[in-house]
Design a protein around this motif. Structure first.
Motif, mmCIF file in Angstrom:
data_model
loop_
_atom_site.group_PDB
_atom_site.id
_atom_site.type_symbol
_atom_site.label_atom_id
_atom_site.label_comp_id
_atom_site.label_asym_id
_atom_site.label_seq_id
_atom_site.Cartn_x
_atom_site.Cartn_y
_atom_site.Cartn_z
ATOM 1 N N TYR A 7 28.053 35.054 31.193
ATOM 2 C CA TYR A 7 27.136 34.099 30.572
ATOM 3 C C TYR A 7 25.738 34.256 31.144
ATOM 4 N N PHE A 27 31.014 29.155 46.374
ATOM 5 C CA PHE A 27 31.741 29.484 45.135
ATOM 6 C C PHE A 27 32.909 30.426 45.454
ATOM 7 N N LYS A 30 35.937 28.661 46.668
ATOM 8 C CA LYS A 30 36.647 27.982 45.569
ATOM 9 C C LYS A 30 37.363 28.997 44.669
ATOM 10 N N ASN A 31 36.672 30.092 44.384
ATOM 11 C CA ASN A 31 37.246 31.088 43.478
ATOM 12 C C ASN A 31 38.499 31.744 44.052
ATOM 13 N N GLN A 49 26.108 35.573 35.192
ATOM 14 C CA GLN A 49 27.328 35.569 36.006
ATOM 15 C C GLN A 49 28.458 36.233 35.251
ATOM 16 N N LEU A 61 36.895 27.225 34.608
ATOM 17 C CA LEU A 61 35.646 27.288 35.378
ATOM 18 C C LEU A 61 34.446 27.209 34.438
ATOM 19 N N THR A 64 33.580 23.737 33.639
ATOM 20 C CA THR A 64 32.902 23.106 34.783
ATOM 21 C C THR A 64 31.450 23.559 34.857
ATOM 22 N N LEU A 65 31.245 24.852 34.671
ATOM 23 C CA LEU A 65 29.888 25.409 34.756
ATOM 24 C C LEU A 65 28.970 24.808 33.703
ATOM 25 N N ASP A 68 27.421 21.601 34.815
ATOM 26 C CA ASP A 68 26.615 21.655 36.039
ATOM 27 C C ASP A 68 25.125 21.592 35.678
ATOM 28 N N ARG A 70 22.520 22.020 37.347
ATOM 29 C CA ARG A 70 21.594 22.925 38.043
ATOM 30 C C ARG A 70 21.147 24.063 37.126
ATOM 31 N N HIS A 71 21.872 24.235 36.033
ATOM 32 C CA HIS A 71 21.494 25.283 35.073
ATOM 33 C C HIS A 71 21.926 24.872 33.662
ATOM 34 N N MET A 92 32.945 35.953 44.868
ATOM 35 C CA MET A 92 31.722 35.724 44.093
ATOM 36 C C MET A 92 30.588 36.345 44.870
HETATM 37 C C1 LIG Z 1 24.886 29.467 38.545
HETATM 38 C C2 LIG Z 1 26.107 28.771 39.031
HETATM 39 C C3 LIG Z 1 27.252 29.513 39.298
HETATM 40 C C4 LIG Z 1 28.411 28.891 39.750
HETATM 41 N N1 LIG Z 1 29.530 29.635 40.011
HETATM 42 C C5 LIG Z 1 30.652 29.030 40.434
HETATM 43 C C6 LIG Z 1 31.816 29.777 40.702
HETATM 44 O O1 LIG Z 1 31.857 31.008 40.583
HETATM 45 N N2 LIG Z 1 32.925 29.103 41.133
HETATM 46 C C7 LIG Z 1 32.927 27.743 41.300
HETATM 47 O O2 LIG Z 1 33.953 27.183 41.675
HETATM 48 N N3 LIG Z 1 31.825 27.027 41.062
HETATM 49 C C8 LIG Z 1 30.697 27.622 40.636
HETATM 50 N N4 LIG Z 1 29.582 26.867 40.390
HETATM 51 C C9 LIG Z 1 29.637 25.440 40.663
HETATM 52 C C10 LIG Z 1 30.333 24.669 39.566
HETATM 53 O O3 LIG Z 1 29.448 24.514 38.466
HETATM 54 C C11 LIG Z 1 30.746 23.296 40.101
HETATM 55 O O4 LIG Z 1 29.650 22.634 40.664
HETATM 56 C C12 LIG Z 1 31.804 23.385 41.163
HETATM 57 O O5 LIG Z 1 32.854 24.213 40.765
HETATM 58 C C13 LIG Z 1 32.377 21.985 41.405
HETATM 59 O O6 LIG Z 1 33.172 22.054 42.525
HETATM 60 P P1 LIG Z 1 33.757 20.725 43.159
HETATM 61 O O7 LIG Z 1 34.545 20.091 42.044
HETATM 62 O O8 LIG Z 1 34.570 21.202 44.288
HETATM 63 O O9 LIG Z 1 32.557 19.909 43.556
HETATM 64 C C14 LIG Z 1 28.414 27.482 39.931
HETATM 65 C C15 LIG Z 1 27.258 26.756 39.670
HETATM 66 C C16 LIG Z 1 26.122 27.372 39.232
HETATM 67 C C17 LIG Z 1 24.890 26.569 38.952
#
Ligand SMILES: Cc1cc2nc3c(=O)[nH]c(=O)nc-3n(C[C@H](O)[C@H](O)[C@H](O)COP(=O)(O)O)c2cc1C
Length: 144
Positions: A7, A27, A30-31, A49, A61, A64-65, A68, A70-71, A92
């Protein structure tokens, strides 16, 4: 069969290199639990990504993204044509020029990614270009 997603998103705020490094480490942790691997590239306020998994975890995922703030994701594509995981040891990995591999390969790789980031996504089928990008990243890493 591997489930893959690429994406592109626009960052909603500034990110420093240190921050991106720390975020990717987070990340990655978590991954690892979710059996997801891939890479993250950031340039001029845009993220690209690649996430992959041998199970459905990538779609979860992605959901969830999308939430988020932040983007903002503005392009995504999913495919399941790779028969093996491309980046088994990259939970990651942040793609930067500091990865420590061959300078010309790095530049080629980053130029290709930049090409995709700049692509006019309203036209044509970009899937082949995107798959080739992932394979090029993989092959660049493999020939280190
Ligand atoms: C650009 C970007 C890339 C991300 N990549 C990942 C990722 O690879 N794996 C992941 O778990 N969260 C990633 N996140 C964060 C998720 O959007 C999310 O905040 C997170 O998984 C929530 O985790 P939590 O439930 O433990 O707080 C990314 C966020 C951004 C802005």
């Amino acid at each position: 069969m591997v489930n893959s997603i690429v994406y592109l998103s626009k960052a909603n705020r500034e990110f420093t290199e240190q921050e991106l490094q720390a975020l990717c480490a987070d990340f990655a942790t978590k991954n690892k639990l979710l059996n997801i691997t891939g890479f993250l590239y950031f340039k001029n306020g845009m993220f690209l990504q690649y996430i992959e998994s041998s199970d459905d975890a990538v779609q979860t995922l992605l959901k969830t993204l999308k939430k988020d703030d932040r983007h903002t994701i503005y392009f995504e594509c999913s495919f399941n044509t790779f028969s093996t995981i491309c980046f088994p040891s990259w939970q990651m990995n942040w793609l930067t020029l500091n990865l420590g591999f061959n300078q010309s390969n790095q530049q080629l790789l980053l130029n290709t990614i930049q090409f995709i980031v700049n692509m006019d996504l309203s036209e044509g089928n970009h899937l082949e270009t995107i798959k080739n990008l992932v394979l090029r990243v993989r092959d660049t890493i493999y020939c280190l």
